[in-house]
Scaffold this active site. Structure first.
Site, PDB file in Angstrom:
ATOM      1  N   THR B 358       0.833  -1.206  -0.034  1.00  0.00           N
ATOM      2  CA  THR B 358       0.121  -0.211  -0.074  1.00  0.00           C
ATOM      3  C   THR B 358       0.762   1.316  -0.009  1.00  0.00           C
ATOM      4  OG1 THR B 358      -0.174  -0.362   2.323  1.00  0.00           O
ATOM      5  CG2 THR B 358      -1.910  -0.970   0.903  1.00  0.00           C
ATOM      6  N   ASP B 359       0.242   2.358  -0.407  1.00  0.00           N
ATOM      7  CA  ASP B 359       0.886   3.690  -0.166  1.00  0.00           C
ATOM      8  C   ASP B 359       0.852   4.398   1.104  1.00  0.00           C
ATOM      9  OD1 ASP B 359       1.147   3.456  -3.018  1.00  0.00           O
ATOM     10  OD2 ASP B 359      -1.084   4.101  -3.312  1.00  0.00           O
ATOM     11  N   SER B 384       1.216   8.597   4.961  1.00  0.00           N
ATOM     12  CA  SER B 384       0.352   8.413   3.758  1.00  0.00           C
ATOM     13  C   SER B 384       1.688   8.869   2.611  1.00  0.00           C
ATOM     14  CB  SER B 384      -0.664   9.423   3.637  1.00  0.00           C
ATOM     15  OG  SER B 384      -1.155   9.554   2.141  1.00  0.00           O
ATOM     16  N   ARG B 385       1.850   7.948   1.566  1.00  0.00           N
ATOM     17  CA  ARG B 385       2.950   8.490   0.822  1.00  0.00           C
ATOM     18  C   ARG B 385       2.706   9.281  -0.466  1.00  0.00           C
ATOM     19  NH1 ARG B 385       5.197   3.479   3.078  1.00  0.00           N
ATOM     20  NH2 ARG B 385       4.017   2.007   1.873  1.00  0.00           N
ATOM     21  N   VAL B 386       1.522   9.143  -0.764  1.00  0.00           N
ATOM     22  CA  VAL B 386       1.041  10.110  -1.881  1.00  0.00           C
ATOM     23  C   VAL B 386       0.052  11.064  -1.767  1.00  0.00           C
ATOM     24  CG1 VAL B 386       1.960   8.135  -3.484  1.00  0.00           C
ATOM     25  CG2 VAL B 386      -0.442   8.203  -2.919  1.00  0.00           C
TER      26      VAL B 386
END
Lengths: 182, 521
Positions: B358-359, B384-386
């Protein structure tokens, strides 16, 4: 019909030998006769009897084997040696199917509510043959439960054109429709 | 159960019309062994992977193991009805589910059959889609840049989720994972007024796998009460369903979402939960005699989740020109998978797998939840990476301060327990932190709109609340938002219009904060 893997292997070996010696048809008749003999319940029980030695069983079978191809005699002796005598029961069918396969043919059965005329059977066989790209031999089985139409089984394929099949499909659809509503 | 004569008639009509139709060649086989929800079948020569097969008594199955001399199938119905020697027929159909608008507002099982008692779905043969679909390729995607507002302050401010993202929700049992999902669904009402025909409306799909039936009923009731069902599909394969249904439900739900995505719509799909799905998959695979690996999961359990989550994507605007299977570009599927951990162990097999796919992840902690911080989001280790790229600038700016303040607060919190002699700066940081933690608390089923979130968080980070007692923050929030709505609706409006928080608006907010505090006395 499902043949056991063991039977297929032994019969394949026998078939290859018969092919090399060019005795395919003679062998077929012999194997069928032998399988017919041993499929008699008394004979089968005798062969499975542990209190009788293999030598004794072989010597009894010798009478039948004497006028058959010598390969077959050795085949039976090998089966005894390996403790695989049960292979003999299926050998007739297995050999026939192998021979049919060798000739690009196959066999199947037609279920019908009433016995089919030979001409009808031939026509069906030809039609199936065109579909599968093989020569097809069909045998007729009568099943009054079909009500009408035919059901053809060849090589794990089936064409269901019987009234019974239609009714089954219909009942399934109706049941699903109710399921959706409930 | 009521019988519908009209429908029966229509089936009979079709049957009569096609009576002389073509008969087709079917593959048949024989059941060699059956039990525990799987069957081995001899024959079925032309069987395809994932093909639907039909057993003699109407039970359906899926072919999963294609071996040299037999086919391993999982049964999708009453497995006790299948016996050795039964006839099996292939259907020539890959396992598919109905898709489209007809499903909205419905509760269906893993095969897309309705189970809510509201009658059959009005779908046609064309609406069926195979449950396994390849994920969009690199060129068919575009980066995440639109926000998906969950309506939860802690998440939208600090762990923002973008449309097309995959954000894991992870935590022990009873930490509010499902509640968080329900709130997110309810909040999607703000995107299109809850009208599924509005192209702006985000479609929600809730896939319940291995859940108790009572939980599913509860979710549906909650959504109905909140008026969220019209734009939601619930796919339920609860604990009493066959293990095969439990693991296939995720793919079925995803196929339903893809129909909307490919038509340019936005979809958020929730898999609740992937740990139980993996357990169901493990059961089926062990029964099919696939070799077990770590924790007895089959070797492809990573792929089980990765191929599912890869299907979440934001499509490029140009996607239809690249691949005609997409009707319209720009659509998205946001995936919110849930993984339940045991005793907070996030380093177990399945949690680490899904974290790596997951991101980002939202950690829900039992200790926080139990000490009254609800939702119990541990904002320190949640990421939350994006999603940052998708946050509106006003929120990004306001939340930046929030993150730093909270980080400092957590660091000093440990010291604070020892003593009394803290310098002024430390004490200030601690007070500020306390207020911020309080601000991030939120009731269940009460999502907050993004403009309101920004205003409340601004109140906390600007220091306006430092003087207020911590216990009165909740009261303040309510009063403040009401005050803003009544007297200065233009502030929220300007935030929504410009996506920015202007200096002018800040000044108004500062005034209003003091006014409300004064009013509260």
């Amino acid at each position: 019909m499902r043949l056991s893997t063991v039977t297929t292997r032994y019969v394949e070996a026998l078939f290859q030998l018969a092919l090399e010696r060019d005795v395919l048809d003679a062998m077929e008749a012999d194997v069928r006769r032998l399988a017919g003999e041993v499929s008699d319940p008394d004979v089968a029980a005798y062969l499975a009897d542990a209190s009788v030695t293999d030598e004794e069983k072989i010597s009894r079978l010798e009478k039948v084997l004497s006028d058959m191809n010598e390969l077959l005699g050795d085949f039976v002796r090998l089966l005894f040696e390996k403790g695989r005598i049960e292979v003999l029961l299926e050998a007739g069918d297995a050999y026939r199917l192998r021979l049919l396969e060798h000739r690009g043919a196959t066999e199947g059965r037609v279920e019908s509510a009433r016995p089919l005329e030979p001409a009808q059977l031939d026509e069906l066989a030809a039609a199936m043959g065109r579909e599968l790209g093989k020569e097809v031999y069909l045998r007729n089985e009568v099943d009054p439960g079909l009500v009408g139409g035919v059901r053809v089984f060849v090589d794990n394929r089936m064409i269901d054109n019987s009234v019974q099949g239609r009714l089954d499909g219909l009942s399934r659809k109706l049941r699903e429709a109710r399921l959706g509503a409930g | 159960m009521d019988l519908r004569p009209a429908e029966v008639t229509s089936i009979l009509k079709a049957e009569i019309e096609n009576y002389k139709g073509e008969t087709k060649l079917q593959s048949v086989g024989t059941v060699l062994s059956a039990g525990d929800g799987v069957a081995r079948v001899y024959g079925l020569d032309d069987c395809m992977m994932n093909e639907l097969v039909e057993f003699g008594n109407g039970v359906r199955g899926v072919a999963l193991n294609l071996e040299e001399d037999n086919v391993g199938c999982v049964l999708l119905g009453d497995s006790t009805a299948v016996k050795e020697g039964d006839e099996v027929r292939s259907t020539g159909r890959i396992i598919s589910v109905p898709t489209g608008d007809a499903l909205l507002g419905r509760v269906v099982n893993a095969l897309g059959d309705p189970i809510d008692g509201k009658g059959p779905l009005s779908v046609t043969e064309d609406d069926l889609r195979p449950i396994e679909q390849p994920a969009p390729s690199v060129v068919e995607r575009q980066p995440v840049d639109e926000p998906l507002q969950t309506g939860i302050k802690a998440i939208d401010a600090m762990i923002p989720i973008g449309r097309g993202q995959r954000e894991l929700i992870i935590g022990d049992r009873q930490t509010g994972k499902t509640a968080l999902l329900i709130d997110t669904i309810i909040n999607q009402k703000t995107t299109g007024g809850g009208d599924p025909t509005n192209p702006e409306q985000v479609i929600c799909i809730y896939v319940a796998m291995g859940q108790q039936q009572s939980t599913v009923v509860d979710v549906v009731n909650r959504l109905e009460q909140a008026g969220a069902m019209p734009y939601t599909i619930v796919v339920s394969a609860s604990a009493i369903d066959e293990a095969s249904m439990q693991y296939l439900a995720a793919y079925g739900g995803c196929a339903m979402g893809e129909r909307f995505r490919d038509a340019g719509r936005h979809v958020v799909i929730m898999y609740d939960d992937l740990y139980k799905q993996a357990l169901a998959y493990r059961q089926v695979m062990l029964l099919l005699r696939r070799p077990p690996g770590r924790e007895a999961f089959p070797g492809d359990v990573f792929n089980l989740h990765s191929r599912l989550l890869e299907r979440a994507a934001k499509l490029s605007d140009d996607a239809p020109n690249i691949n005609p299977r997409f009707e319209k570009g720009g659509g998205s599927i946001t995936a919110l998978p849930v993984v339940e951990t045991q005793e907070g162990d996030v380093s177990a097999y399945i949690p680490t797998n899904v974290i790596s796919i997951t991101d980002g992840q939202i950690f829900l902690e039992a200790s926080l939840f139990n000490s009254g911080v609800r939702p119990g989001v541990n904002v320190g280790i949640s990421v939350s990476r994006v999603g940052g790229a998708a946050q509106i600038p006003a929120m990004k700016k306001t939340a930046g301060g929030l993150r730093i303040n909270l980080a400092q607060y957590r660091e000093l919190q440990a010291f604070a327990q020892f003593g009394s002699d803290l310098d002024k700066a430390t004490q200030d940081t601690l007070t500020r932190g306390e207020k911020l933690v309080e601000i991030l608390k939120q009731g269940q089923y009460a999502p907050v709109e993004v403009a309101d979130q920004i205003m409340v968080i601004y109140a906390g980070t600007s220091g306006g609340l430092d003087e207020l007692e911590t216990g009165r923050i909740v009261e303040f929030e309510r009063e403040f938002l009401e005050y803003m709505r009544d007297t200065k609706p233009e502030v929220a409006q300007s935030i929504m219009d410009t996506k920015k928080l202007s200096d002018e608006a800040k000044a108004t907010l500062d005034e209003c904060i003091q006014a409300v505090i004064a009013q509260m006395g």
